[in-house]
Design an enzyme around this catalytic site. Structure first.
Site, PDB file in Angstrom:
ATOM      1  N   HIS A 253       7.573 -44.097  34.015  1.00 61.39           N
ATOM      2  CA  HIS A 253       6.794 -44.835  35.104  1.00 61.39           C
ATOM      3  C   HIS A 253       5.952 -45.985  34.575  1.00 61.39           C
ATOM      4  CE1 HIS A 253       2.345 -44.068  34.369  1.00 61.39           C
ATOM      5  NE2 HIS A 253       2.854 -42.992  33.496  1.00 61.39           N
ATOM      6  N   CYS A 254       5.603 -47.098  35.396  1.00 63.93           N
ATOM      7  CA  CYS A 254       4.600 -47.973  35.026  1.00 63.93           C
ATOM      8  C   CYS A 254       3.352 -47.977  35.835  1.00 63.93           C
ATOM      9  CB  CYS A 254       5.060 -49.452  35.020  1.00 63.93           C
ATOM     10  SG  CYS A 254       6.285 -50.034  36.397  1.00 63.93           S
ATOM     11  N   THR A 255       2.850 -49.241  36.352  1.00 64.20           N
ATOM     12  CA  THR A 255       1.598 -49.333  37.008  1.00 64.20           C
ATOM     13  C   THR A 255       2.151 -49.114  38.775  1.00 64.20           C
ATOM     14  OG1 THR A 255       0.198 -50.558  35.738  1.00 64.20           O
ATOM     15  CG2 THR A 255      -0.317 -50.805  38.198  1.00 64.20           C
TER      16      THR A 255
END
Length: 359
Positions: A253-255
């Protein structure tokens, strides 16, 4: 997209709201040298989807070659029947973390599918990377690899759900300041791994001043994901985790779950042999899952500022295409990118396909 530029997606994650409708994203494909081989799939389904409705119903669609009857079960009970092509709406099923459906054709192997979206209170773009058909007729398993936006707002119920879904390894693709400001919450027993895609990158230090500058920044960011040292190291970590984790169930995941996560998902699906148009549709689905959150952000901005922010909040075909163009320019082929940048050679790729494909 460092600092000021990443503020757009950081703000987006702070304003996310839950979405329930599955996306219907489509896109035209492009030619990629992913080498489908001559595998003959035992799965007759050419299409099969599960879409959860806001009212607790499930819409099932399928197409299966060479068979006259298809039977679909949920919780061990038959919930739908039909011919080689069909659609059914199923209601009245008990609440579950994920409702699984077993698609069984009259002849050949069946499929086990669920809605792609994992409904959580603290994230809107948490979804399964599987459930797609490859060019040679195999299918990417569901329930093995997940992708998401930021995890800092997950509730206790969310974390318990992810634990029941056997999420064992979490790869955080964000930068240091993102991780510090909005630290991940991970399910009990899961291993947390930092895989900073933009580590060491000197670019993207200023906020774009026009929509065109914003688009260029996103395109440049995509290229850096592919050929930047941070990107190569980070995605090598993710692929190693997917390949080596015996319990599977890996999450990256990222933001916002759309750009750095988007390239991770596109790379995985391409490596597994999923057609380009399907890869693009999966990438563009973030626009659907994040629509409410993005609209909320833009509605609070003056029109000129909203025009600059919109390209930062979007995913667009030109962004992902820039990544594949960078692959071709720097490595010549996608297989060479996997080997030279990500560290996955032909033998390891074959093992990854054995683990993640059925049929």
């Amino acid at each position: 997209m460092k600092k000021a530029l990443l503020a757009a997606t950081t703000v987006a994650s702070a304003l996310t709201v839950s979405l329930v409708a599955a996306p219907a994203a489509t896109a035209s494909g492009w030619d990629l040298p992913w080498g489908g081989g001559h595998h003959r799939s035992a799965i007759p389904f050419t299409e099969a989807t599960v879409t959860a409705g806001a009212d607790g119903s499930y819409t099932l669609k399928w197409k299966a070659k060479g068979t006259e009857r298809v039977q679909i079960k949920a919780n061990g009970k038959v919930v739908a029947k039909g011919g080689a092509q069909g659609q059914a709406v199923v209601t009245g099923l008990p609440a579950a973390d994920r409702q699984w459906f077993d698609f069984k054709p009259e002849h050949g192997e069946g499929l086990r599918l669920a809605d792609r979206l994992i409904k959580l209170d603290g994230a809107v773009n948490f979804r399964d990377a599987g459930g797609y058909r490859t060019t040679n007729g195999q299918w990417v398993k569901m329930g093995e690899i997940y992708r998401s936006d930021a995890l800092n707002k997950l509730t206790a119920n969310d974390l318990a759900k992810l634990q029941r879904l056997r999420v064992k390894t979490v790869f955080d693709l964000r930068m240091t300041d993102e991780r510090t400001k909005d630290a991940d919450k991970v399910p009990a027993g899961a291993t947390y791994v930092v895989a900073d895609v933009f580590a060491g990158s000197p670019a993207f230090q200023t906020m774009p001043k026009s929509p065109d500058e914003a688009v260029k920044a996103m395109v440049d960011a995509e290229k850096t994901m592919v050929s930047g040292e941070g990107g190569k190291k980070a995605y090598a970590q993710v692929f190693d985790g997917m390949r080596d984790d015996d319990s599977r169930t890996v999450l990256f995941h990222c933001t916002a779950g759309k750009d750095r996560t988007g390239w991770a998902g596109a790379s995985l699906l391409t490596a597994l042999g999923v057609p380009g148009e399907t890869v693009m549709a999966d990438y563009l689905a973030s626009n659907d899952y994040r629509k409410a959150a993005n609209d909320a952000i833009l509605s609070h901005l003056p029109a000129p500022q909203a025009a600059v922010y919109k390209p930062l909040l979007d995913v667009r075909p030109e962004y992902l295409n820039a990544g594949f163009d960078e692959v071709k320019a720097k490595y010549g082929s996608f297989d060479r990118y996997l080997k030279d940048a990500v560290g996955i050679d032909a033998r390891e790729l074959k093992q990854l396909k054995r683990d993640l494909l059925v049929g």
